[in-house]
Design an enzyme around this catalytic site. Structure first.
Site, PDB file in Angstrom:
ATOM      1  N   ALA A  63       0.855  -1.246  -0.003  1.00 46.68           N
ATOM      2  CA  ALA A  63       0.080  -0.076  -0.049  1.00 46.68           C
ATOM      3  C   ALA A  63       0.722   1.151   0.115  1.00 46.68           C
ATOM      4  O   ALA A  63       2.090   1.234   0.399  1.00 46.68           O
ATOM      5  CB  ALA A  63      -0.744   0.102   1.275  1.00 46.68           C
ATOM      6  N   GLY A 102       0.520  -5.182   0.831  1.00 46.15           N
ATOM      7  CA  GLY A 102      -0.598  -5.067  -0.175  1.00 46.15           C
ATOM      8  C   GLY A 102      -0.002  -5.720  -1.637  1.00 46.15           C
ATOM      9  O   GLY A 102      -1.188  -6.067  -2.192  1.00 46.15           O
ATOM     10  N   GLU A 105      -0.749  -9.131  -1.200  1.00 49.31           N
ATOM     11  CA  GLU A 105      -2.166  -9.445  -1.098  1.00 49.31           C
ATOM     12  C   GLU A 105      -2.702  -9.559  -2.337  1.00 49.31           C
ATOM     13  O   GLU A 105      -3.672 -10.064  -2.800  1.00 49.31           O
ATOM     14  CB  GLU A 105      -2.617  -8.156  -0.093  1.00 49.31           C
ATOM     15  CG  GLU A 105      -2.361  -8.534   1.271  1.00 49.31           C
ATOM     16  CD  GLU A 105      -3.071  -7.588   2.238  1.00 49.31           C
ATOM     17  OE1 GLU A 105      -2.541  -6.180   1.999  1.00 49.31           O
ATOM     18  OE2 GLU A 105      -3.678  -8.031   3.295  1.00 49.31           O
ATOM     19  N   GLU A 125       4.045  -5.678   7.255  1.00 48.79           N
ATOM     20  CA  GLU A 125       3.178  -4.785   7.834  1.00 48.79           C
ATOM     21  C   GLU A 125       3.465  -4.607   9.217  1.00 48.79           C
ATOM     22  O   GLU A 125       3.403  -3.444   9.913  1.00 48.79           O
ATOM     23  CB  GLU A 125       1.887  -4.900   7.630  1.00 48.79           C
ATOM     24  CG  GLU A 125       1.042  -4.734   6.174  1.00 48.79           C
ATOM     25  CD  GLU A 125       1.137  -5.807   5.300  1.00 48.79           C
ATOM     26  OE1 GLU A 125       2.062  -6.655   5.690  1.00 48.79           O
ATOM     27  OE2 GLU A 125       0.522  -5.907   4.347  1.00 48.79           O
TER      28      GLU A 125
HETATM   29  N1  3HC Z   1       4.635   3.634   0.189  1.00 51.07           N
HETATM   30  C1  3HC Z   1       5.134   4.501  -0.133  1.00 51.07           C
HETATM   31  N2  3HC Z   1       6.389   4.949  -0.397  1.00 51.07           N
HETATM   32  C2  3HC Z   1       6.973   3.840  -0.290  1.00 51.07           C
HETATM   33  C3  3HC Z   1       6.792   2.691   0.057  1.00 51.07           C
HETATM   34  C4  3HC Z   1       5.412   2.368   0.264  1.00 51.07           C
HETATM   35  N3  3HC Z   1       4.882   1.288   0.730  1.00 51.07           N
HETATM   36  N4  3HC Z   1       7.659   1.851   0.019  1.00 51.07           N
HETATM   37  C5  3HC Z   1       8.977   2.632  -0.415  1.00 51.07           C
HETATM   38  N5  3HC Z   1       8.386   3.990  -0.480  1.00 51.07           N
HETATM   39  C6  3HC Z   1       9.287   5.051  -0.832  1.00 51.07           C
HETATM   40  C7  3HC Z   1      10.547   5.442   0.203  1.00 51.07           C
HETATM   41  O1  3HC Z   1       9.685   6.289   1.161  1.00 51.07           O
HETATM   42  C8  3HC Z   1      11.350   6.208  -0.568  1.00 51.07           C
HETATM   43  O2  3HC Z   1      10.912   7.384  -1.068  1.00 51.07           O
HETATM   44  P1  3HC Z   1      12.079   8.428  -1.243  1.00 51.07           P
HETATM   45  O3  3HC Z   1      12.940   8.066  -2.216  1.00 51.07           O
HETATM   46  O4  3HC Z   1      11.427   9.329  -1.410  1.00 51.07           O
HETATM   47  O5  3HC Z   1      12.933   8.743   0.273  1.00 51.07           O
HETATM   48  C9  3HC Z   1      11.327   5.265  -1.883  1.00 51.07           C
HETATM   49  O6  3HC Z   1      10.115   4.465  -2.053  1.00 51.07           O
HETATM   50  C10 3HC Z   1      12.499   4.039  -2.083  1.00 51.07           C
HETATM   51  O7  3HC Z   1      12.456   3.388  -0.897  1.00 51.07           O
HETATM   52  P2  3HC Z   1      13.704   2.855  -0.349  1.00 51.07           P
HETATM   53  O8  3HC Z   1      14.706   3.895  -0.171  1.00 51.07           O
HETATM   54  O9  3HC Z   1      13.333   2.013   0.792  1.00 51.07           O
HETATM   55  O10 3HC Z   1      14.180   1.764  -1.449  1.00 51.07           O
HETATM   56  P3  3HC Z   1      14.712   0.408  -1.301  1.00 51.07           P
HETATM   57  O11 3HC Z   1      15.050  -0.018  -2.551  1.00 51.07           O
HETATM   58  O12 3HC Z   1      15.988   0.393  -0.269  1.00 51.07           O
HETATM   59  O13 3HC Z   1      13.835  -0.559  -0.530  1.00 51.07           O
HETATM   60  C11 3HC Z   1      11.708  -1.697  -0.184  1.00 51.07           C
HETATM   61  C12 3HC Z   1      12.475  -0.950  -1.240  1.00 51.07           C
HETATM   62  C13 3HC Z   1      12.205  -2.936   0.200  1.00 51.07           C
HETATM   63  C14 3HC Z   1      10.275  -1.945  -1.199  1.00 51.07           C
HETATM   64  C15 3HC Z   1      11.228  -0.789   0.980  1.00 51.07           C
HETATM   65  O14 3HC Z   1      11.172   0.593   0.473  1.00 51.07           O
HETATM   66  C16 3HC Z   1      10.372  -1.143   1.708  1.00 51.07           C
HETATM   67  O15 3HC Z   1      10.553  -2.065   2.751  1.00 51.07           O
HETATM   68  N6  3HC Z   1       9.062  -0.267   1.606  1.00 51.07           N
HETATM   69  C17 3HC Z   1       8.070  -0.863   2.584  1.00 51.07           C
HETATM   70  C18 3HC Z   1       7.487  -2.160   2.300  1.00 51.07           C
HETATM   71  C19 3HC Z   1       6.181  -2.047   3.151  1.00 51.07           C
HETATM   72  O16 3HC Z   1       6.275  -2.008   4.393  1.00 51.07           O
HETATM   73  N7  3HC Z   1       4.929  -2.586   2.659  1.00 51.07           N
HETATM   74  C20 3HC Z   1       3.792  -2.589   3.367  1.00 51.07           C
HETATM   75  C21 3HC Z   1       3.095  -1.404   3.356  1.00 51.07           C
HETATM   76  S1  3HC Z   1       1.728  -1.415   4.420  1.00 51.07           S
HETATM   77  C22 3HC Z   1       0.497  -2.323   3.421  1.00 51.07           C
HETATM   78  O17 3HC Z   1       0.747  -2.764   2.401  1.00 51.07           O
HETATM   79  C23 3HC Z   1      -1.001  -2.509   4.045  1.00 51.07           C
HETATM   80  C24 3HC Z   1      -1.733  -3.433   3.354  1.00 51.07           C
HETATM   81  O18 3HC Z   1      -1.605  -4.643   4.155  1.00 51.07           O
HETATM   82  C25 3HC Z   1      -3.073  -2.944   3.367  1.00 51.07           C
END
Ligand code: 3HC
Ligand code: NAI
Length: 686
Positions: A63, A102, A105, A125
């Site tokens: 997400a 997500g 998912e 998450e």
């Molecule tokens: N939403 C919004 N922005 C995100 C994002 C997300 N899920 N994931 C990464 N970004 C953004 C970062 O903030 C960063 O932005 P910036 O360049 O402006 O600082 C950019 O994308 C790049 O991110 P990273 O520097 O972390 O890039 P990496 O290549 O090192 O890592 C990654 C990539 C492994 C995907 C890492 O970004 C990560 O772990 N992201 C979060 C993953 C996550 O937690 N997903 C679950 C979200 S909650 C969800 O899905 C709820 C659902 O169940 C309903």
């Protein structure tokens, strides 16, 4: 902006290609594009099915976290996932890289999941204080069994492609053409949707065993308790009801201050990685060889950081005996990792082979970066920098690991101040993640970029800070230490003070920590700088130096590292307070906590006013990674925002008045923000 979803039909199969840089987060536009692609594929009689593929470094990162807390835009993720699950035609996810949260998912709602070798599937998450909120707690158990799914969810760590297929989470790994393989899957008849596969849940007892093992985490982390409850609902409720139950839990967690703090940390860490004010196009210099001066507590750990990252490093000492001690320290540390099982013997050998010892500063001549970790004495540091200036190549980064000293003064001892900066590691250097990169007056953008880039290669979290006494972390810590001592004089017991911080979420309080580190270190510094801390000084004078003498603020019975309350200390504090003319009183836990934490926030505000830190989030990152501030509290500045700056200002003003200590008067910035009804977070917009 380019369309985030490209739709094309080739040979009767539709392909939706996601392209929403940098990580294909499921933004409103991406969801709408994918939803539309599904509708088109379903409506077109010439199309047999849909392949979802993606471009870029991830399949879908989840997400869009930046949309959380805003009004939901249709189609929501839940609507999209439901549409995929109920699609009239087969839908195949062609996953070339990470499918997280997500993103997984979405993939689990498809008919099949086809993986490239670099695919990673995970539900991270929980790390944001959340749980999978779009059916993930229901579909993952149906694909891989409830016990394994719970494990995946609570770890938050992704599985690689082979493991995901072995677990049943995906269908196959393709080494060749992923898209072609996905197209082949479309040609098969559509299987039963995952939502209808109750038989996949597996053994209930195995799940309950896994859940029971999580009892301790579940008691303190609401998202863990909710993960367990949601997976249990998969056994007990019809699918649609269980999904509604999951949704409710997700929305509750989304609103929980602990999740808000963890989301703040996610963005603050990434923002801290960007150096404020760095000219565009600044390139870091290559660092192929490093040198570390001094192989004491810090030098040994710093040298290990380089070796652990595969960078050859020379450890330099003043004589053979000191060098032998340093090398032994390094070997000993690796050895205990091998004994603990956290390091393979071959890895230990490979790392040791990258560390070479030498005597005398001339051995820095071929280094691209030198990190100085000699004694904390300005005279010595200046001599060392002048020597480095003579023997190192032009462009070599000259860094000091000083805790408190003025880097500008060291830079002035060289003819190349542009190459001089601070690289302040935290003890133990091979463990703690924080690296304060100290930008001196004349530090060049390239030098700064090189130090932060190397910091990341060393698996550190670099935060750029300015020159001042103690930089960001230790400068704020000094405020807490001052208050902790003062609280004892005023009548609080050491264990009460420590408990205020452990209850808050720290692993240790200041006095247990002081006993561990040794009370003589601070005492020596105070003697050298003409400062006093009456209780701490009296303890040292009574030869209570902490754990090493088995008594300090606490008593350490033979063989124990856990202190017990010592009535002698109570009496000593009472005596010292009387001698200082401080009247003792009962002090409540709330006051103790505020007295410890709010003066740090106040100092943080001054640090921002002076431009020593560029952003409040940078200060939070310093505390999270340098001092184990509990992540779910978001860091001191976020914490202050969460309790309200008006409250912070009122408390500080009251403390200043009650104690007559003017350092407690609210900083101008704090007062201004509070008066305007703003928080530190609003400074981003300035
Ligand atoms: N939403 C919004 N922005 C995100 C994002 C997300 N899920 N994931 C990464 N970004 C953004 C970062 O903030 C960063 O932005 P910036 O360049 O402006 O600082 C950019 O994308 C790049 O991110 P990273 O520097 O972390 O890039 P990496 O290549 O090192 O890592 C990654 C990539 C492994 C995907 C890492 O970004 C990560 O772990 N992201 C979060 C993953 C996550 O937690 N997903 C679950 C979200 S909650 C969800 O899905 C709820 C659902 O169940 C309903
Ligand atoms: P230490 O006393 O353990 O080690 C210093 C080492 O430097 C000694 O082994 C000494 O022989 C060596 N040395 C002295 N002069 C030298 C020279 N001219 N050339 C090469 N080696 C020389 O000290 P420690 O604790 O490792 O501290 C080093 C620096 O790191 C200090 O500036 C300190 O403020 C800073 N620091 C210390 C932290 C800690 O927790 N100990 C944390 C962060 C920074």
């Amino acid at each position: 902006m380019a369309e985030p979803v490209r739709y094309e039909v080739v040979d009767g199969i539709a392909v939706a290609t996601l392209s929403n840089p940098p990580v294909n987060a499921l933004s409103a536009a991406l969801r709408a594009g994918l939803f539309e692609a599904l509708r088109r594929a379903e409506a077109d009689p010439s199309v047999a099915g849909l392949v979802i593929a993606a471009e870029g470094r991830t399949f879908i990162a989840g997400a869009d976290i930046s949309e959380f807390g805003k009004p939901p835009a249709s189609p929501t993720l839940a609507e999209l996932v439901a549409a995929l699950d109920g699609a009239a035609k087969p839908v195949v996810a062609a996953i070339h890289a990470a499918a997280l949260g997500g993103g997984l998912e979405v993939a689990m709602a498809c008919s099949w999941r086809v993986l490239g070798p670099k695919a990673k599937l995970g539900l991270p998450e929980v790390k944001l204080g959340l749980l999978p909120g779009s059916g993930g707690t229901q579909r993952a158990p149906r694909l891989m069994g409830a016990a394994a799914a719970l494990k995946l969810m609570v770890s938050g760590d992704p599985m690689d492609a082979d493991a995901a297929v072995a677990a049943g989470l995906a269908d196959t790994v393709v080494l060749g053409d992923l898209l072609q393989a996905a197209r082949e899957f479309v040609k098969q008849p559509k299987p039963k949707p995952v939502s209808a596969r109750d038989e996949g849940l597996g053994d209930r007892d195995a799940f309950e065993k896994e859940a029971a093992a999580l009892a301790k985490r579940a008691a303190t982390e609401p998202q863990i308790a909710d993960c367990i409850a949601c997976v249990r609902a998969a056994f007990e409720k019809p699918f649609a009801e269980a999904v509604a139950f999951e949704r409710e839990a997700f929305l509750r967690l989304l609103d929980d201050p602990r999740s808000k703090a963890l989301r703040h940390v996610f963005f603050a860490e990434r923002e801290a990685a960007r150096i404020a004010g760095l000219p565009k196009g600044t390139q870091p210099r290559p660092v192929a060889r490093a040198a570390v001066l001094g192989s004491g507590t810090m030098g040994a750990g710093i040298a290990m950081c380089f070796a652990n990252a595969g960078i050859p490093v020379r450890v330099i000492e003043t004589d053979d005996a000191a060098l032998a001690r340093g090398m032994e320290r390094i070997r000993g540390t690796y050895e205990s990792s091998v004994k603990r099982g956290s390091l393979a013997p071959e890895a230990r050998d490979a790392r040791l082979a990258l560390i070479e010892g030498a005597v005398g500063l001339d051995a820095t001549a071929d280094a691209d970066m030198v990190v100085e970790a000699v004694f904390e004495e300005m005279g010595l540091k200046k001599q060392v920098f002048a020597h480095l200036d003579r023997v190192t190549r032009p462009g070599t980064i000259l860094a000091s690991n000083t805790s408190y000293l003025d880097i500008d003064e060291m830079a002035a001892a060289t003819s190349r101040p542009q190459d001089v900066l601070g690289m302040h590691f935290f003890s133990p250097a091979n463990v703690m993640k924080l690296l304060e990169v100290v930008r001196a007056k004349e530090t060049s953008p390239e030098a700064l970029a090189t130090a932060t880039e190397i910091g990341r290669k060393l698996a550190k979290v670099p935060v750029v800070v300015g020159v001042c006494h103690g930089f960001v972390g230790n400068r704020m810590l000094a405020r807490r230490t001052q208050q902790a001592e003062r609280l004892l004089l005023e009548g609080a017991a050491p264990e009460q003070v420590d408990r205020a911080l452990t209850d808050f979420g720290f692993r240790m309080g200041p006095f247990a920590m002081a006993d561990l580190a040794g009370l003589d270190i601070g005492w020596r510094i105070r003697r050298a700088t003409g400062k006093r801390a009456p209780v701490a000084d009296a303890l040292v004078e009574a030869e209570r130096l902490g754990q090493k003498t088995r008594k300090g603020y606490y008593l350490y019975p033979e063989g124990s590292r856990t202190g017990v309350v010592d009535p002698e200390v109570t009496a000593l504090i009472r005596r010292v307070a009387a001698a200082e003319g401080v009247e003792q009183r009962e002090i409540g836990q709330e006051e103790i906590l505020d007295r410890l934490v709010l003066p740090m926030v106040n100092e943080g505000a001054r640090i921002l006013e002076e431009g020593i830190a560029a952003r409040p989030g940078d200060i939070d990152v310093v505390w999270l990674h340098g001092y184990n501030w509990p992540a779910w509290r978001g860091g001191p500045m976020h914490y202050a925002d969460s309790i309200g700056l008006l409250h912070v200002v009122a408390r500080l003003a009251a403390f200043a008045e009650a104690t007559g200590d003017n350092t407690l008067l609210p900083a101008d910035l704090l007062g201004r923000l509070a008066a305007e009804g703003r928080g530190f977070a609003s400074l981003k917009a300035d």
